[in-house]
Design a protein around this motif. Structure first.
Motif, PDB file in Angstrom:
ATOM      1  N   THR A 114      18.267 -24.088 -11.688  1.00  0.00           N
ATOM      2  CA  THR A 114      16.859 -23.905 -12.015  1.00  0.00           C
ATOM      3  C   THR A 114      16.674 -22.653 -12.860  1.00  0.00           C
ATOM      4  OG1 THR A 114      16.193 -24.979  -9.974  1.00  0.00           O
ATOM      5  CG2 THR A 114      14.547 -23.579 -11.042  1.00  0.00           C
ATOM      6  N   LEU A 115      15.869 -22.795 -13.920  1.00  0.00           N
ATOM      7  CA  LEU A 115      15.470 -21.674 -14.771  1.00  0.00           C
ATOM      8  C   LEU A 115      13.988 -21.435 -14.506  1.00  0.00           C
ATOM      9  CD1 LEU A 115      17.232 -22.860 -18.056  1.00  0.00           C
ATOM     10  CD2 LEU A 115      18.042 -21.124 -16.450  1.00  0.00           C
ATOM     11  N   ALA A 116      13.706 -20.577 -13.537  1.00  0.00           N
ATOM     12  CA  ALA A 116      12.322 -20.314 -13.144  1.00  0.00           C
ATOM     13  C   ALA A 116      11.589 -19.571 -14.257  1.00  0.00           C
ATOM     14  CB  ALA A 116      12.291 -19.503 -11.861  1.00  0.00           C
ATOM     15  N   THR A 117      10.288 -19.809 -14.348  1.00  0.00           N
ATOM     16  CA  THR A 117       9.450 -19.145 -15.336  1.00  0.00           C
ATOM     17  C   THR A 117       9.558 -17.631 -15.197  1.00  0.00           C
ATOM     18  OG1 THR A 117       7.905 -20.979 -15.300  1.00  0.00           O
ATOM     19  CG2 THR A 117       7.078 -18.911 -16.157  1.00  0.00           C
ATOM     20  N   GLY A 118       9.849 -16.971 -16.325  1.00  0.00           N
ATOM     21  CA  GLY A 118       9.938 -15.518 -16.341  1.00  0.00           C
ATOM     22  C   GLY A 118      11.183 -14.944 -15.691  1.00  0.00           C
TER      23      GLY A 118
END
Length: 178
Positions: A114-118
């Motif tokens: 997962t590439l979480a926002t920010g």
């Protein structure tokens, strides 16, 4: 009381004023849209690339002479929604004029992340196995394709460096040019 300067002093004052004016004008020549300080600068050995709101920073491989190494770098999600790193794979070299068959480079332990926002995903990941690379030897450039769930796939070249690439002395078997 009125102060009058002799002609020689007036000439010196005028010359000094002209020198200051000229130096300011010449210094301003470098301060335009094409100034060196306005150009992108990458102070690292790795590769930087972008795909929409996803930024890949300082991506490189640290490998031993036998071609076994690990992927290093960071992936930043600058977007408003989460994304997912789906895969990283070797991409075919474009227009190779070499008669030699390019080395086969494989990536191991790559898994969806997962590439979480920010947030920043560092490689090797903080948890789990590092992303391994086999077949890339120090000095090579590897063409890779990074696939995301939402952002467009990104294809770029990344360098392969030695594990001790900060060594201050050249290797004994290094080629000499000259």
């Amino acid at each position: 009381m009125l102060i009058t300067l002799p002609p020689q002093a007036r000439r010196r004052a005028a010359a000094a004023g002209a020198a200051v004016t000229l130096s300011i004008a010449l210094a301003a020549c470098g301060a335009n849209f094409n100034a060196q300080t306005a150009k992108p600068y990458q102070p690292s050995e790795g590769t930087n690339a972008d795909s929409g709101s996803i930024a890949v920073r300082n991506l490189l491989v640290l490998a031993a002479e036998d071609g076994k190494g690990e992927l290093q770098g960071a992936i930043v999600n600058r977007g408003r929604t989460d994304d997912t790193l789906v895969s990283i794979a070797s991409a075919p070299a474009e227009g190779s004029s070499s008669t030699e068959e390019p080395a086969t480079v494989t990536f191991g332990n790559v898994r969806p992340m997962t590439l979480a926002t920010g947030a920043v995903l560092t490689l090797p990941p903080a948890t789990g196995q590092p992303f391994t690379v086999t077949g890339g030897k120090p000095g090579d450039m590897i063409k890779v394709t990074i696939t995301f769930a939402k952002a467009a796939p990104l294809t770029t070249d990344i360098p392969v460096l030695t594990l001790d690439h900060y060594s201050p002395t050249p290797r004994d078997d290094a080629e000499t040019h000259g």
